[in-house]
Scaffold this active site. Structure first.
Site: not given
Ligand code: NDP
Length: 286
Positions: A66, A103
């Site tokens: 990420k 997220d």
């Protein structure tokens, strides 16, 4: 024409994203194809480029890429830039790649909509200061918590994270050993990777306010040690499966321009949950 997407990670074979996005395609009547793609830190950026070259419209990025994903993008959303984390890449027709992070909004939607636990005015504790914690800080602050306290095994990382987002709202940071000075909390989110190893962070008694919600970002067939600890102290508990679903719905909306109505398919989504206990190192987030 089928719109092609993939999730890139290492390992990625346990990812539930292909099944979740296939269901989203059905719900929204979009023709989408979604696969899993394994990469290494050395091959990750080339893998993203190759996916686009071969006609892909986007990809999700999961552990451990990420942060590396920032380098694979031409532009970043303001939120992804501040979080230093990308879990969704949108590949445009002009050849550009734009990085987003969904997220945090996935967590907030799960807490506020699915679990009906508004964050406004609440004292919220975020355990951990790694990538997952960094990605959710800004959306948690944007939901108007009274206080967001970040606590981490390595205190300096929690303090640095709080300092980084100090302009965004009421946030503080500490080590776990001084946590009781800030307790009690109404909502406690475990964003450590302790659960992946079947461990419990060192938490003080008196952490949970009456009626508290304990949330573990990790999801598995069995309750995690953190959720068992919290349940034994009277808290309501939830794992990160709903966050997984909602971050996926946000990614789908970025790519396809329509957000799947996740509540309408909740029973079918729940049926995708892991059905056997997760072994160490099999914790997933996409
Ligand atoms: P990182 O490796 O970046 O960070 C790990 C964090 O956990 C650090 O803060 C570390 O503390 C802490 N930690 C590790 N072991 C322990 C322990 N035994 N006791 C206390 N603290 C500990 O991991 P990520 O932030 O990327 O991921 C964390 C979790 O979030 C994973 O379980 C992941 O699966 C989950 N996740 C779930 C998502 C979902 O959609 N449901 C989305 C994203 C993540 P220290 O700094 O001291 O080392």
């Amino acid at each position: 024409m089928i719109h092609r997407y993939t999730v890139i990670g290492q390992p990625v074979r346990h990812s539930l994203s292909p099944e979740i996005h296939a269901l989203f395609g059905e719900l929204t009547q979009r023709r989408v194809g979604y696969t899993r793609t394994e990469a290494t830190p050395e091959t990750f950026v080339d893998t993203v480029r190759a996916w686009q070259r071969d006609g892909g419209r986007g990809c999700n990025v999961t552990l451990p890429f990420k942060t590396l994903a920032l380098e694979a993008c031409d532009r970043l959303s303001a939120r992804a830039e501040r979080a230093g984390s990308v879990n969704t890449i949108h590949m445009h027709r002009d050849g550009s790649r734009v990085g987003h992070t969904t997220d945090g909004i996935g967590l907030v939607v799960d807490l506020e909509t699915n679990l009906r636990r508004p964050l406004a005015g609440e004292r919220v504790l975020l355990l951990g200061a790694g990538g997952a914690a960094r990605a959710v800080v800004e959306p948690l602050l944007a939901a108007d918590a009274e206080l967001l306290h970040v606590a981490n095994r390595t205190a300096a990382r929690a303090e640095a994270l709080a300092a980084r987002f100090a302009a965004e709202g009421p946030i503080s940071g500490s080590g776990l050993e001084t946590l009781d000075a800030f307790a009690p909390f109404d909502i406690v989110v475990n964003a450590t990777s302790a659960s992946v190893a079947g461990e419990l962070p060192a938490l003080p008694e008196g952490l949970l306010a009456p009626g508290a919600l304990a949330y573990d970002m990790m999801y598995a067939a069995e309750p995690t040690p953190f959720l068992r600890w919290a349940e034994a102290r009277g808290a309501r508990v939830a794992d990160g499966f709903g966050m997984l679903v909602e971050q996926a719905a946000e990614a789908f909306a970025i790519w396809e321009g329509v957000r799947p109505k996740t509540r309408m398919a909740w029973a079918r989504l729940q049926a995708l949950r892991p059905s056997r206990p997760t072994r160490p190192n099999e914790g997933e987030d996409s």
